[in-house]
Design an enzyme around this catalytic site. Structure first.
Site, PDB file in Angstrom:
ATOM      1  N   ALA A  13      21.740  40.073  61.352  1.00 35.10           N
ATOM      2  CA  ALA A  13      22.887  40.874  60.932  1.00 35.10           C
ATOM      3  C   ALA A  13      23.032  42.107  61.821  1.00 35.10           C
ATOM      4  O   ALA A  13      23.371  43.195  61.360  1.00 35.10           O
ATOM      5  CB  ALA A  13      22.730  41.299  59.468  1.00 35.10           C
ATOM      6  N   ARG A  19      35.606  42.772  65.898  1.00 32.00           N
ATOM      7  CA  ARG A  19      36.867  42.093  65.585  1.00 32.00           C
ATOM      8  C   ARG A  19      37.318  42.313  64.150  1.00 32.00           C
ATOM      9  O   ARG A  19      38.480  42.068  63.820  1.00 32.00           O
ATOM     10  CB  ARG A  19      36.726  40.592  65.871  1.00 32.00           C
ATOM     11  CG  ARG A  19      36.705  40.268  67.362  1.00 32.00           C
ATOM     12  CD  ARG A  19      36.224  38.859  67.628  1.00 32.00           C
ATOM     13  NE  ARG A  19      36.992  37.864  66.920  1.00 32.00           N
ATOM     14  CZ  ARG A  19      36.636  36.585  66.784  1.00 32.00           C
ATOM     15  NH1 ARG A  19      35.482  36.173  67.309  1.00 32.00           N
ATOM     16  NH2 ARG A  19      37.394  35.736  66.134  1.00 32.00           N
ATOM     17  N   TYR A 105      22.185  33.442  59.365  1.00 37.42           N
ATOM     18  CA  TYR A 105      23.094  34.446  59.904  1.00 37.42           C
ATOM     19  C   TYR A 105      23.840  35.127  58.757  1.00 37.42           C
ATOM     20  O   TYR A 105      24.427  34.455  57.895  1.00 37.42           O
ATOM     21  CB  TYR A 105      24.087  33.806  60.876  1.00 37.42           C
ATOM     22  CG  TYR A 105      23.413  33.318  62.142  1.00 37.42           C
ATOM     23  CD1 TYR A 105      23.461  34.060  63.310  1.00 37.42           C
ATOM     24  CD2 TYR A 105      22.687  32.130  62.150  1.00 37.42           C
ATOM     25  CE1 TYR A 105      22.820  33.628  64.467  1.00 37.42           C
ATOM     26  CE2 TYR A 105      22.037  31.686  63.289  1.00 37.42           C
ATOM     27  CZ  TYR A 105      22.107  32.448  64.448  1.00 37.42           C
ATOM     28  OH  TYR A 105      21.463  32.022  65.583  1.00 37.42           O
ATOM     29  N   ASN A 175      26.209  23.156  67.216  1.00 41.38           N
ATOM     30  CA  ASN A 175      25.066  23.912  66.719  1.00 41.38           C
ATOM     31  C   ASN A 175      25.545  25.052  65.825  1.00 41.38           C
ATOM     32  O   ASN A 175      26.280  25.930  66.273  1.00 41.38           O
ATOM     33  CB  ASN A 175      24.275  24.457  67.912  1.00 41.38           C
ATOM     34  CG  ASN A 175      23.116  25.339  67.483  1.00 41.38           C
ATOM     35  OD1 ASN A 175      22.628  25.240  66.362  1.00 41.38           O
ATOM     36  ND2 ASN A 175      22.673  26.206  68.382  1.00 41.38           N
ATOM     37  N   TYR A 354      48.630  50.493  25.671  1.00 39.27           N
ATOM     38  CA  TYR A 354      47.430  50.929  26.378  1.00 39.27           C
ATOM     39  C   TYR A 354      46.393  51.372  25.363  1.00 39.27           C
ATOM     40  O   TYR A 354      46.635  52.281  24.553  1.00 39.27           O
ATOM     41  CB  TYR A 354      47.733  52.094  27.331  1.00 39.27           C
ATOM     42  CG  TYR A 354      46.461  52.692  27.901  1.00 39.27           C
ATOM     43  CD1 TYR A 354      45.670  51.965  28.785  1.00 39.27           C
ATOM     44  CD2 TYR A 354      46.028  53.952  27.520  1.00 39.27           C
ATOM     45  CE1 TYR A 354      44.489  52.480  29.286  1.00 39.27           C
ATOM     46  CE2 TYR A 354      44.840  54.487  28.016  1.00 39.27           C
ATOM     47  CZ  TYR A 354      44.081  53.748  28.902  1.00 39.27           C
ATOM     48  OH  TYR A 354      42.911  54.261  29.382  1.00 39.27           O
ATOM     49  N   ASN A 365      46.404  45.544  13.546  1.00 42.96           N
ATOM     50  CA  ASN A 365      47.589  45.178  14.320  1.00 42.96           C
ATOM     51  C   ASN A 365      48.110  46.426  15.030  1.00 42.96           C
ATOM     52  O   ASN A 365      48.391  47.445  14.382  1.00 42.96           O
ATOM     53  CB  ASN A 365      48.677  44.608  13.410  1.00 42.96           C
ATOM     54  CG  ASN A 365      49.846  44.038  14.204  1.00 42.96           C
ATOM     55  OD1 ASN A 365      49.879  42.858  14.525  1.00 42.96           O
ATOM     56  ND2 ASN A 365      50.805  44.881  14.533  1.00 42.96           N
ATOM     57  N   TYR A 375      42.699  61.021  27.482  1.00 41.07           N
ATOM     58  CA  TYR A 375      42.293  61.967  28.529  1.00 41.07           C
ATOM     59  C   TYR A 375      43.063  63.272  28.373  1.00 41.07           C
ATOM     60  O   TYR A 375      44.287  63.281  28.308  1.00 41.07           O
ATOM     61  CB  TYR A 375      42.578  61.338  29.892  1.00 41.07           C
ATOM     62  CG  TYR A 375      42.114  62.146  31.080  1.00 41.07           C
ATOM     63  CD1 TYR A 375      40.825  62.658  31.156  1.00 41.07           C
ATOM     64  CD2 TYR A 375      42.974  62.375  32.155  1.00 41.07           C
ATOM     65  CE1 TYR A 375      40.402  63.386  32.262  1.00 41.07           C
ATOM     66  CE2 TYR A 375      42.561  63.096  33.265  1.00 41.07           C
ATOM     67  CZ  TYR A 375      41.276  63.603  33.316  1.00 41.07           C
ATOM     68  OH  TYR A 375      40.863  64.322  34.413  1.00 41.07           O
ATOM     69  N   ALA A 411      55.988  53.783  12.641  1.00 40.63           N
ATOM     70  CA  ALA A 411      56.494  53.675  14.010  1.00 40.63           C
ATOM     71  C   ALA A 411      56.948  55.036  14.523  1.00 40.63           C
ATOM     72  O   ALA A 411      57.524  55.840  13.784  1.00 40.63           O
ATOM     73  CB  ALA A 411      57.644  52.678  14.068  1.00 40.63           C
TER      74      ALA A 411
END
Length: 453
Positions: A13, A19, A105, A175, A354, A365, A375, A411
């Site tokens: 490694a 690249r 490898y 190989n 959320y 529910n 937060y 609600a």
């Protein structure tokens, strides 16, 4: 199956990986959410190796930090002088090791333990070959080194593409670079390798030619090209990722999961899926996910660091973030997000919600548009919702706050204080209706607009 003698692995490694065009070391780029080097080390661990040595070079600090937690040793290749030179750097770490050495490898991460075992077993077959090389036949041999071998697998010659004749380049047996060699042979032969070649490098395959020159022999065993695919660019990383995902999808279906459109489902390296699970199109699993039996994951859901209990339903268009736990038969619906939250058995949050840093009791529910305000700009706070509670649509629960068992939140409420069990909380202004006001307003404004013309 136990290998005939102790095993050590040397993983190369040290390459710069230019690249990849990345500040992250090439072998640490992830496949299925895990660095490719750690995929390989995990496969090696199935052999219960006595030691694993990772040869580092450029970016050594990153590689050393990544392999330290899994107990691998490291050896430094300060100058990049070829694969033979790289393996030789591990000699000190294996100075007192007497057994078989696998050379692997770090940017070839998909090699299976079964293939490694085949290599080691071939090393101890009748006639005791000096080395076993893993070969493959790609659709396009391109610039791979070639292996010239008989029908019995005995190697007559190995040659790098740069040094190959047109006839040798016409050979399609290539190989992979992976090799199994006895430690005593490996170090002795490596010391004899020279660099008189087109690249001026010390090639590992030259040890096979040196062994043949001594009157010994080496053999090649073959595997599929996908298993030894290497990663030198981001495009190649994507191709290797797809190979890994195809394997994992097949394993999931063989184990009893239904994938409606398998090619659109993406697993992480540690995703655990139960039986009779249905996964709809375009589902992404990040690390740390466990899915119980008989779960339905609907389309376009993103699940990471979450546990989903038996019979639960997720999605469509749901997001489960780390710490989300869904109990059996619970429901998370469209455009619902959970983070560090527990949804009790049979509880439902079906729309546009959320729930962060929250505990929701069994049978509760949660109405559409509900959020836990977890937060305050400095700290996270928890919300607790009791069993059988009902939270009406478009409610905001300002944590820390507790909603008792069986309570009802009307609600549109903004709840800032605890609510006792079986109570109703209604936090919104009283409706005021003024008959005819809208018509009078429009007439007044139209007249005012006409005056300005």
């Amino acid at each position: 199956m136990q290998t005939p003698s102790p095993v050590a692995a040397v993983i190369l490694a040290a390459g710069k990986g230019t690249r990849m065009k990345s500040d992250l070391h090439k072998v640490l780029h992830p496949i299925a959410g895990r660095p490719m080097l750690l995929h390989l080390i995990d496969a090696v661990s199935a052999l219960e190796p006595a030691r694993t040595v990772v040869v580092t070079g450029a970016g050594r600090e990153q590689v050393e930090a990544a392999v330290a937690p899994v107990g691998a040793a490291t050896a430094l290749q300060a100058e990049q002088l070829g694969t033979g030179h790289a393996v030789l750097q591990a000699k000190a770490a294996l100075a007192d090791f007497d057994g078989d050495v696998l050379v692997l490898y770090g940017d070839v991460p998909l090699v299976r333990p079964e293939t490694m075992r085949r290599m080691l077993e071939a090393l101890h077959e009748d006639g005791t070959p000096s080395a076993v090389v893993l070969g493959f036949r790609p659709a396009d041999p391109a610039a791979y080194g070639r292996i010239v071998a008989g029908s019995d697998g005995r190697i007559a010659k190995m040659v790098e593409f740069k040094d190959a004749t047109p006839e040798e380049r016409a050979v399609d047996l290539c190989n992979s670079g992976l090799m199994a060699v006895r430690a005593a042979d490996l170090w002795r032969l490596l010391e004899q390798v020279g660099n008189d070649n087109a690249a001026g490098e010390y090639y590992l395959p030259d040890i096979v030619l040196l062994a043949i020159a001594e009157g010994r022999w080496a053999r090649v065993i073959e595997t599929e090209a996908d298993e030894v695919a290497g990663v030198n660019s981001r495009a190649e990383r994507a191709m290797v990722e797809e190979v890994w995902q195809q394997r994992r999808r097949a394993e999931a279906m063989a184990a009893g999961a239904t994938l409606i459109a398998p090619h659109t489902v993406w697993f992480a390296h540690d995703t655990r899926i139960g039986r009779d699970v249905t996964i709809e199109p375009n589902v992404f699993f990040g690390p740390g996910v466990t899915i119980g039996n008989k779960v339905a994951i609907r389309a376009f859901s993103h699940v990471e660091g979450a546990t989903v209990g038996e019979g639960a339903t997720v999605g469509p268009f749901a997001r489960l973030r780390p710490g989300a736990v869904l109990a059996p038969e619970s429901h998370v619906g469209n455009f619902v997000e959970l983070k560090n939250a527990t949804l009790g058995a049979g509880a439902k949050a079906n729309h546009l919600t959320y729930l962060g840093d929250a505990s929701i009791g069994a049978g509760a529910n949660i109405g559409a548009g509900t959020i836990t305000c977890n937060y305050d700009g400095f700290f996270k706070h928890r919300t607790s919702i009791g069993q059988g509670a009902f939270v009406g649509s478009n409610s905001a629960l300002v944590a820390p706050v507790t909603i008792g068992d069986g309570a009802i939140v009307a609600a549109g409420s903004v709840v800032t204080r605890d609510v006792q069990g079986d109570a109703l909380v209604l936090v919104r202004p009283e409706s005021v209706i003024k008959p005819g006001w809208a018509a009078r307003f429009r007439a007044h404004m139209q007249a005012k607009k006409a005056e300005k013309k």
